[in-house]
Write a protein that holds these residues in place. Structure first.
Motif, PDB file in Angstrom:
ATOM      1  N   TYR A  77       0.808  -1.217   0.000  1.00 12.73           N
ATOM      2  CA  TYR A  77       0.000   0.000   0.000  1.00 12.73           C
ATOM      3  C   TYR A  77       0.845   1.273   0.000  1.00 12.73           C
ATOM      4  O   TYR A  77       0.332   2.370  -0.254  1.00 12.73           O
ATOM      5  CB  TYR A  77      -0.954   0.012   1.203  1.00 12.73           C
ATOM      6  CG  TYR A  77      -0.269   0.115   2.547  1.00 12.73           C
ATOM      7  CD1 TYR A  77      -0.085   1.343   3.161  1.00 12.73           C
ATOM      8  CD2 TYR A  77       0.185  -1.025   3.206  1.00 12.73           C
ATOM      9  CE1 TYR A  77       0.546   1.448   4.385  1.00 12.73           C
ATOM     10  CE2 TYR A  77       0.810  -0.933   4.433  1.00 12.73           C
ATOM     11  CZ  TYR A  77       0.994   0.293   5.024  1.00 12.73           C
ATOM     12  OH  TYR A  77       1.616   0.371   6.243  1.00 12.73           O
ATOM     13  N   GLN A  78       2.147   1.154   0.263  1.00 17.72           N
ATOM     14  CA  GLN A  78       3.020   2.333   0.265  1.00 17.72           C
ATOM     15  C   GLN A  78       3.759   2.524  -1.060  1.00 17.72           C
ATOM     16  O   GLN A  78       4.428   3.525  -1.245  1.00 17.72           O
ATOM     17  CB  GLN A  78       4.043   2.213   1.401  1.00 17.72           C
ATOM     18  CG  GLN A  78       3.407   2.256   2.787  1.00 17.72           C
ATOM     19  CD  GLN A  78       4.432   2.085   3.886  1.00 17.72           C
ATOM     20  OE1 GLN A  78       5.182   1.110   3.913  1.00 17.72           O
ATOM     21  NE2 GLN A  78       4.477   3.041   4.792  1.00 17.72           N
ATOM     22  N   PRO A  81       0.800   4.329  -4.324  1.00 19.56           N
ATOM     23  CA  PRO A  81      -0.573   4.039  -3.874  1.00 19.56           C
ATOM     24  C   PRO A  81      -1.670   4.444  -4.850  1.00 19.56           C
ATOM     25  O   PRO A  81      -2.633   3.705  -5.034  1.00 19.56           O
ATOM     26  CB  PRO A  81      -0.682   4.821  -2.556  1.00 19.56           C
ATOM     27  CG  PRO A  81       0.435   5.818  -2.584  1.00 19.56           C
ATOM     28  CD  PRO A  81       1.521   5.185  -3.374  1.00 19.56           C
ATOM     29  N   THR A  84      -1.547   2.116  -7.752  1.00 13.56           N
ATOM     30  CA  THR A  84      -2.015   0.810  -7.296  1.00 13.56           C
ATOM     31  C   THR A  84      -3.537   0.735  -7.338  1.00 13.56           C
ATOM     32  O   THR A  84      -4.108  -0.265  -7.791  1.00 13.56           O
ATOM     33  CB  THR A  84      -1.510   0.526  -5.868  1.00 13.56           C
ATOM     34  OG1 THR A  84      -0.085   0.398  -5.897  1.00 13.56           O
ATOM     35  CG2 THR A  84      -2.120  -0.748  -5.304  1.00 13.56           C
ATOM     36  N   GLU A 110      -2.102   5.334   7.548  1.00 10.08           N
ATOM     37  CA  GLU A 110      -1.915   5.291   6.100  1.00 10.08           C
ATOM     38  C   GLU A 110      -2.542   4.012   5.524  1.00 10.08           C
ATOM     39  O   GLU A 110      -3.213   4.050   4.482  1.00 10.08           O
ATOM     40  CB  GLU A 110      -0.415   5.335   5.791  1.00 10.08           C
ATOM     41  CG  GLU A 110      -0.077   5.391   4.322  1.00 10.08           C
ATOM     42  CD  GLU A 110       1.437   5.401   4.094  1.00 10.08           C
ATOM     43  OE1 GLU A 110       1.835   5.311   2.918  1.00 10.08           O
ATOM     44  OE2 GLU A 110       2.198   5.490   5.076  1.00 10.08           O
ATOM     45  N   PHE A 114      -5.876   3.487   2.966  1.00  7.14           N
ATOM     46  CA  PHE A 114      -5.847   2.672   1.752  1.00  7.14           C
ATOM     47  C   PHE A 114      -6.965   1.633   1.766  1.00  7.14           C
ATOM     48  O   PHE A 114      -7.637   1.404   0.747  1.00  7.14           O
ATOM     49  CB  PHE A 114      -4.489   1.985   1.621  1.00  7.14           C
ATOM     50  CG  PHE A 114      -4.310   1.229   0.336  1.00  7.14           C
ATOM     51  CD1 PHE A 114      -3.849   1.867  -0.801  1.00  7.14           C
ATOM     52  CD2 PHE A 114      -4.617  -0.127   0.259  1.00  7.14           C
ATOM     53  CE1 PHE A 114      -3.693   1.174  -1.997  1.00  7.14           C
ATOM     54  CE2 PHE A 114      -4.467  -0.824  -0.932  1.00  7.14           C
ATOM     55  CZ  PHE A 114      -4.005  -0.172  -2.056  1.00  7.14           C
TER      56      PHE A 114
END
Length: 424
Positions: A77-78, A81, A84, A110, A114
């Motif tokens: 997720y980092q 993002p 993604t 964070e 997400f």
């Protein structure tokens, strides 16, 4: 053991998204000696359970697997993002697997942000351990409570721990993992009864460790078993290892889950990939095990097809979406979708509503048959290249979704999707 010593031997490799090799041989020897009782229990448990479960294999019935939630994509997720999110929308996958590191809980907001952007998907959250949390179970309980509270109602399944049979990941015995998992289970029981926990987390075909996680005297229960079931990385998913094919390995593992009093009969393969040639230092193995991007796409698809055909795997998570050394997307110099991206996309598009019928194997020629929107679909591939006449009642697509109208079909490593048209 002081905190500095706990952390010193363990380092994270950002290139391959895994811990670096644990090079302190003296420390490893010392820790394994400390855990000799557990290692002895692993051996004796395996001597009893593995032969028994092999005998029981023919008696385990296949389930009807929900194809919509079978296909799952591992996501960092980092890493890019926003991109993604766009790629996940394009793939139209219904389940994703995310990781959270117990030593980096400052990123939890964070991650929650997400997840909220993916509320329409089922989420598996893999909770990665470090040595500090393995040693300090009070700290583990405290941090797990934060995770469970933060994601209550947002996460479908929590995978507790990962890769427990590799020392670089922080565990030196199965009993260390059993104590680790019990903390999560007790917390679920007392405070978060709706949380679903899967565990075991053994990597590769090392079922002696799996047996000990499923047959022991610890008072806990799994809502399903997680496995990182890699096959021979130097070859195809159909390869035989110690006499067992991928289908055999899945059937054996499913049998152990079925006969264990500690688990629901639910099996999730939560990590698998092949390393790609020419991507060092991002590849998680040496160059010797790496394969071309073309074979990566072939193997990826065939692993999914064989696992789906087993009808014993509830979900299969490909590790992962964006990763230079083993992902669908290469992010080293900008963003480049590998051919495997289109392979995965067409597989999801075609099979997410499929009803499995049968898998036929004859002389290394494979035909998977299923119903898709009331149409008969056959997927053909072979380990010994051959040709097949493209009949008038065929509608044929490449594994990347391109319509094929050639009179002769080349059947080989790359599966072909063949719809059988109804007779007029």
């Amino acid at each position: 053991m002081d905190e500095e010593r706990l952390k010193a031997p363990f380092k994270w490799d950002d290139y391959s998204d895994q811990p670096a090799q644990l090079k302190d041989s003296k420390y490893k020897k010392q820790m394994r000696k400390r855990e000799i009782l557990s290692l002895t229990k692993t051996i004796f448990t395996a001597l009893i359970i593995l032969p028994f479960s092999i005998i029981a294999m023919p008696f385990v019935k296949r389930k009807q697997i929900d194809s919509e939630s079978f296909f799952s994509m591992g996501v960092d997720y980092q890493r890019e993002p926003e991109l993604t999110l766009e790629l996940l929308k394009e793939l139209d996958v219904n389940r994703i697997l995310l990781r959270i590191k117990l030593w980096e809980l400052e990123t939890i907001d964070e991650l929650k942000s997400f997840i909220l952007k993916n509320k329409n998907k089922k989420i598996i959250l893999k909770i990665l351990q470090d040595r500090e949390h393995v040693e300090d179970l009070e700290l583990l309980q405290k941090d797990l409570r934060v995770i469970f509270k933060t994601f209550d109602g947002l996460v479908d399944i929590y995978e507790i721990g990962s890769t427990i049979n590799r020392a670089k990941w922080g565990f030196f015995s199965v009993d260390e993992y059993n104590r680790f998992y019990k903390v999560a289970y007790d917390l679920k029981t007392e405070e978060f009864p709706d949380a679903k926990l899967i565990g075991s987390g053994v990597i590769d075909f090392e079922y002696h460790f799996t047996a000990h996680t499923l047959f022991n005297f610890f008072k806990y229960h799994y809502d399903g078993v997680a496995s990182l079931l890699y096959v021979d990385r130097r070859g195809a998913p159909e390869n035989v290892q110690m006499g067992f094919t991928l289908a055999d390995k899945i059937a054996w593992l499913s049998t152990m889950v079925w006969v264990s009093p500690k688990s629901e009969h639910s099996l999730h393969i939560t990590e698998v990939n092949w390393p790609i040639a020419g991507t060092a230092p991002y590849a998680p193995t040496s160059e010797y095990e790496c394969i071309s991007e073309e074979l990566y796409a072939d193997f990826m698809l065939r692993y999914h097809l064989l696992s789906f055909a087993s009808q014993q795997v509830n979900s299969l998570s490909w590790h992962q979406l964006i990763a230079p050394g083993y992902g669908l997307v290469d992010s080293r110099n900008g963003i480049r979708k590998r051919s495997a991206f289109d392979t995965y996309k067409f597989m999801i598009q075609t099979l997410k509503h499929a009803q499995f019928l049968r898998l036929d194997i004859k002389r290394d020629y494979y035909i998977l048959q299923c119903l898709v929107n009331n149409r008969l679909l056959q997927i053909h591939w072979t380990l010994k290249p051959t040709t097949l006449r493209n009949e008038d009642f065929f509608e044929v697509y490449s594994m990347n979704g391109k319509l094929i109208k050639n009179e002769t079909l080349e059947i080989g490593s790359s599966p072909l999707y063949i719809y059988i048209k109804e007779a007029v």
